[in-house]
Design a protein around this motif. Structure first.
Motif, PDB file in Angstrom:
ATOM      1  N   THR A  32      24.790  36.677   4.789  1.00 16.03           N
ATOM      2  CA  THR A  32      25.314  37.754   5.319  1.00 16.03           C
ATOM      3  C   THR A  32      25.163  37.744   6.933  1.00 16.03           C
ATOM      4  O   THR A  32      24.193  36.957   7.186  1.00 16.03           O
ATOM      5  N   VAL A  33      25.933  38.417   7.850  1.00 11.56           N
ATOM      6  CA  VAL A  33      25.762  38.460   9.315  1.00 11.56           C
ATOM      7  C   VAL A  33      25.934  39.868   9.729  1.00 11.56           C
ATOM      8  O   VAL A  33      26.520  40.690   9.149  1.00 11.56           O
ATOM      9  N   VAL A  34      25.319  40.094  10.841  1.00  7.86           N
ATOM     10  CA  VAL A  34      25.437  41.284  11.768  1.00  7.86           C
ATOM     11  C   VAL A  34      26.070  40.766  12.766  1.00  7.86           C
ATOM     12  O   VAL A  34      25.697  39.844  13.664  1.00  7.86           O
ATOM     13  N   ASP A  35      27.083  41.555  13.120  1.00  7.39           N
ATOM     14  CA  ASP A  35      27.956  41.129  14.428  1.00  7.39           C
ATOM     15  C   ASP A  35      27.347  42.137  15.652  1.00  7.39           C
ATOM     16  O   ASP A  35      27.556  43.336  15.550  1.00  7.39           O
ATOM     17  N   LEU A  36      26.907  41.440  16.454  1.00 10.15           N
ATOM     18  CA  LEU A  36      26.597  42.169  17.709  1.00 10.15           C
ATOM     19  C   LEU A  36      27.478  42.134  18.823  1.00 10.15           C
ATOM     20  O   LEU A  36      27.161  42.258  20.085  1.00 10.15           O
ATOM     21  N   ARG A  37      28.741  41.806  18.566  1.00 11.82           N
ATOM     22  CA  ARG A  37      29.664  41.839  19.659  1.00 11.82           C
ATOM     23  C   ARG A  37      29.525  43.025  20.568  1.00 11.82           C
ATOM     24  O   ARG A  37      29.435  44.215  19.934  1.00 11.82           O
ATOM     25  N   THR A  38      29.849  42.792  21.759  1.00  9.22           N
ATOM     26  CA  THR A  38      30.098  44.280  22.533  1.00  9.22           C
ATOM     27  C   THR A  38      31.179  44.144  23.278  1.00  9.22           C
ATOM     28  O   THR A  38      31.508  43.038  23.964  1.00  9.22           O
ATOM     29  N   GLY A  39      32.011  44.893  23.103  1.00  7.27           N
ATOM     30  CA  GLY A  39      33.451  44.939  23.736  1.00  7.27           C
ATOM     31  C   GLY A  39      34.476  43.891  23.182  1.00  7.27           C
ATOM     32  O   GLY A  39      34.307  43.705  21.878  1.00  7.27           O
ATOM     33  N   THR A  40      35.054  43.185  23.831  1.00  9.17           N
ATOM     34  CA  THR A  40      36.115  42.388  23.450  1.00  9.17           C
ATOM     35  C   THR A  40      35.867  40.753  23.557  1.00  9.17           C
ATOM     36  O   THR A  40      36.565  39.853  23.191  1.00  9.17           O
ATOM     37  N   GLU A  41      34.493  40.613  23.845  1.00  6.49           N
ATOM     38  CA  GLU A  41      34.014  39.291  23.952  1.00  6.49           C
ATOM     39  C   GLU A  41      33.831  38.726  22.702  1.00  6.49           C
ATOM     40  O   GLU A  41      34.017  39.379  21.497  1.00  6.49           O
ATOM     41  N   ARG A  42      33.551  37.244  22.629  1.00 10.97           N
ATOM     42  CA  ARG A  42      33.505  36.536  21.302  1.00 10.97           C
ATOM     43  C   ARG A  42      32.444  37.158  20.351  1.00 10.97           C
ATOM     44  O   ARG A  42      31.120  37.726  20.796  1.00 10.97           O
ATOM     45  N   SER A  43      32.399  36.903  19.167  1.00  9.24           N
ATOM     46  CA  SER A  43      31.711  37.425  18.105  1.00  9.24           C
ATOM     47  C   SER A  43      30.215  36.777  18.519  1.00  9.24           C
ATOM     48  O   SER A  43      30.053  35.755  18.645  1.00  9.24           O
ATOM     49  N   ARG A  44      29.177  37.632  18.197  1.00  9.45           N
ATOM     50  CA  ARG A  44      27.793  37.088  18.393  1.00  9.45           C
ATOM     51  C   ARG A  44      27.081  37.623  17.049  1.00  9.45           C
ATOM     52  O   ARG A  44      26.673  38.634  17.049  1.00  9.45           O
ATOM     53  N   VAL A  45      26.976  36.677  16.041  1.00  8.25           N
ATOM     54  CA  VAL A  45      26.462  37.083  14.853  1.00  8.25           C
ATOM     55  C   VAL A  45      24.936  36.186  14.788  1.00  8.25           C
ATOM     56  O   VAL A  45      24.474  35.777  15.458  1.00  8.25           O
ATOM     57  N   ARG A  46      24.482  37.214  14.018  1.00  8.42           N
ATOM     58  CA  ARG A  46      22.734  36.901  13.641  1.00  8.42           C
ATOM     59  C   ARG A  46      22.848  37.133  12.005  1.00  8.42           C
ATOM     60  O   ARG A  46      23.629  37.940  11.511  1.00  8.42           O
ATOM     61  N   ILE A  47      21.747  36.663  11.551  1.00 12.35           N
ATOM     62  CA  ILE A  47      21.809  36.468   9.910  1.00 12.35           C
ATOM     63  C   ILE A  47      20.242  36.993   9.775  1.00 12.35           C
ATOM     64  O   ILE A  47      19.217  36.571  10.496  1.00 12.35           O
ATOM     65  N   PRO A  48      20.179  38.079   8.836  1.00 16.13           N
ATOM     66  CA  PRO A  48      19.132  38.616   8.533  1.00 16.13           C
ATOM     67  C   PRO A  48      17.981  37.450   7.932  1.00 16.13           C
ATOM     68  O   PRO A  48      18.302  36.958   7.074  1.00 16.13           O
TER      69      PRO A  48
END
Length: 69
Positions: A32-48
């Protein structure tokens, strides 16, 4: 509750696979991922990190004597 969040390249390094393989694990629901996107920028995912440990646990299936080092 707060686990370490790992980047896709870091997970690929830990699992010794390509980044593409990590994205396949995400697409298949194995990670699973946590999406740390801020605003309209590209997705910034992290995995627990717990998800990575669980994937390794599920995929560990070595029978005694199957592999020799």
């Amino acid at each position: 509750m707060c686990e370490n969040l790992l980047s896709v390249p870091r997970v690929a390094q830990i699992l010794d696979v390509s980044r593409r393989s990590v994205y396949r694990y995400i697409s298949s629901g194995e990670l699973t991922v946590v999406d740390l996107r801020t605003g309209t920028e590209r997705s910034r995912v992290r995995i627990p990190s717990g998800d990575v440990r669980e994937l390794i646990r599920r995929r560990t299936a070595v029978t005694p004597g199957q592999f020799s080092v």
